[in-house]
Write a protein that holds these residues in place. Structure first.
Motif, PDB file in Angstrom:
ATOM      1  N   THR A 255       0.832  -1.203   0.000  1.00 49.47           N
ATOM      2  CA  THR A 255       0.000   0.000   0.000  1.00 49.47           C
ATOM      3  C   THR A 255       0.866   1.252   0.000  1.00 49.47           C
ATOM      4  O   THR A 255       0.573   2.228  -0.711  1.00 49.47           O
ATOM      5  CB  THR A 255      -0.924   0.004   1.226  1.00 49.47           C
ATOM      6  OG1 THR A 255      -1.787  -1.134   1.164  1.00 49.47           O
ATOM      7  CG2 THR A 255      -1.775   1.263   1.272  1.00 49.47           C
ATOM      8  N   GLU A 258       2.157   1.902  -3.449  1.00 49.80           N
ATOM      9  CA  GLU A 258       1.082   2.415  -4.280  1.00 49.80           C
ATOM     10  C   GLU A 258       0.827   3.892  -3.995  1.00 49.80           C
ATOM     11  O   GLU A 258       0.674   4.710  -4.916  1.00 49.80           O
ATOM     12  CB  GLU A 258      -0.186   1.595  -4.019  1.00 49.80           C
ATOM     13  CG  GLU A 258      -1.457   2.180  -4.590  1.00 49.80           C
ATOM     14  CD  GLU A 258      -1.531   2.120  -6.106  1.00 49.80           C
ATOM     15  OE1 GLU A 258      -2.358   2.842  -6.684  1.00 49.80           O
ATOM     16  OE2 GLU A 258      -0.742   1.355  -6.717  1.00 49.80           O
ATOM     17  N   ARG A 259       0.795   4.252  -2.725  1.00 49.05           N
ATOM     18  CA  ARG A 259       0.534   5.649  -2.351  1.00 49.05           C
ATOM     19  C   ARG A 259       1.675   6.566  -2.793  1.00 49.05           C
ATOM     20  O   ARG A 259       1.449   7.698  -3.232  1.00 49.05           O
ATOM     21  CB  ARG A 259       0.351   5.762  -0.835  1.00 49.05           C
ATOM     22  CG  ARG A 259      -0.823   4.972  -0.277  1.00 49.05           C
ATOM     23  CD  ARG A 259      -2.150   5.597  -0.673  1.00 49.05           C
ATOM     24  NE  ARG A 259      -3.242   4.969   0.047  1.00 49.05           N
ATOM     25  CZ  ARG A 259      -4.021   4.012  -0.453  1.00 49.05           C
ATOM     26  NH1 ARG A 259      -3.806   3.546  -1.662  1.00 49.05           N
ATOM     27  NH2 ARG A 259      -5.011   3.515   0.268  1.00 49.05           N
TER      28      ARG A 259
END
Length: 296
Positions: A255, A258-259
């Motif tokens: 995550t 991705e961020r």
């Protein structure tokens, strides 16, 4: 919140340190508490740190990762004193915090294994996001003020207030209760009960951290054994609909990547709340408009 404070050691018993946070910034207080615990664990092989009275210390995994970067194993019990959001197993109203548990295992040349979760079925912040987005929460996460199961996040935001449920029924509740006692009582801080309920308008954390030096054990193959176990887990045939098997820490790292690549999604209602808070605290409207224009 008290500004410009630092962690204060109020009792030094060798392998046990008691540290007072004094409602200082949690990001400062917890970092300094872990640094002291890391130093002592390197000397003695183990250190238990009882941190009490820190202002919100945020994501607990950050402090476990701090220990892991030093090559040390750690596990952490946290309570959110005097601010209940979760019903006890078999109960119908708020009696306990979202009390996180965290543990980390360092690995040479690899990211550490990091387990970090709230003991509620979902974190309160995720319920707030669902409320702002007009979405429902997963089944089993919430009850209303009468104790009835609900999918509506509004029960956590609008009176009459409902409660979060512990994860895993009595198992999650049991872990949450032990986090409350280990962190709040052993540290010399406080637990949630009638005399401490609503005594402040802040998130006050206590944390019991046990920090271990792997080299202190007679276990020269510890890391190799841990890696062999990870590989054994990942070799399991995938269940229908599953793309891979992730060990603790991997979902969060994915995550984060991705961020960092594509930005952090923020729904319009949450952004408006951020803007309102900024204006209330004196941010120039022109600067805020510039930031708002950059939000896609």
């Amino acid at each position: 919140l008290k500004l410009n404070l630092h962690a204060q050691v109020v009792r030094d018993a060798g392998a046990v340190l008691t540290i007072e946070g004094g409602k200082g910034f949690g990001q400062v207080i917890a970092y300094e508490a872990m640094e002291r615990g890391i130093e002592r664990a390197r000397q003695l092989g183990i250190c238990a740190v009882g941190l009490r009275g820190a202002h919100h210390i945020g994501r607990i995994g950050h402090w476990a990762e701090q220990c892991a970067r030093a090559g040390l194993v750690s596990f952490h019990f946290v309570n959110v004193a005097g601010d209940p959001l979760v019903a006890p197993f078999g109960g119908t109203d708020r009696r306990i915090g979202t009390n996180p548990f965290c543990a980390a295992f360092p690995r040479s040349g690899k990211p550490p294994l990091v387990l970090d979760f709230a003991t509620s079925a979902v974190a309160f912040g995720k319920v707030r996001v669902a409320y702002n987005q007009g979405k429902q929460v997963p089944p089993g996460a919430l009850i209303d003020h009468d104790g009835h199961a609900t999918l509506d996040p509004a029960v956590m935001m609008e009176a009459p207030l409902g409660s979060l449920q512990p994860f895993g029924g009595y198992k999650g509740f049991g872990l949450a209760a032990m986090c409350e006692i280990f962190a709040g009582a052993l540290s010399g801080g406080y637990t949630t009960h009638a005399d401490t309920l609503g005594t402040n308008h802040a998130v006050i954390n206590c944390m019991l951290s046990v920090i271990l030096d792997p080299a202190a054990f007679d276990a020269p193959n510890a890391e190799a054994e841990a890696q062999a176990f990870v590989e054994w887990l990942k070799a399991s045939p995938l269940a229908a609909g599953s793309e891979n098997i992730l060990v603790p820490g991997e979902p969060e790292r994915a995550t984060r990547a991705e961020r960092e690549a594509h930005g952090v999604p923020v729904d319009p209602a949450t952004w408006q709340q951020i803007c309102a808070a900024a204006l209330a605290l004196g941010m120039p409207a022109q600067q805020l408009e510039h930031w708002s224009a950059a939000v896609q």
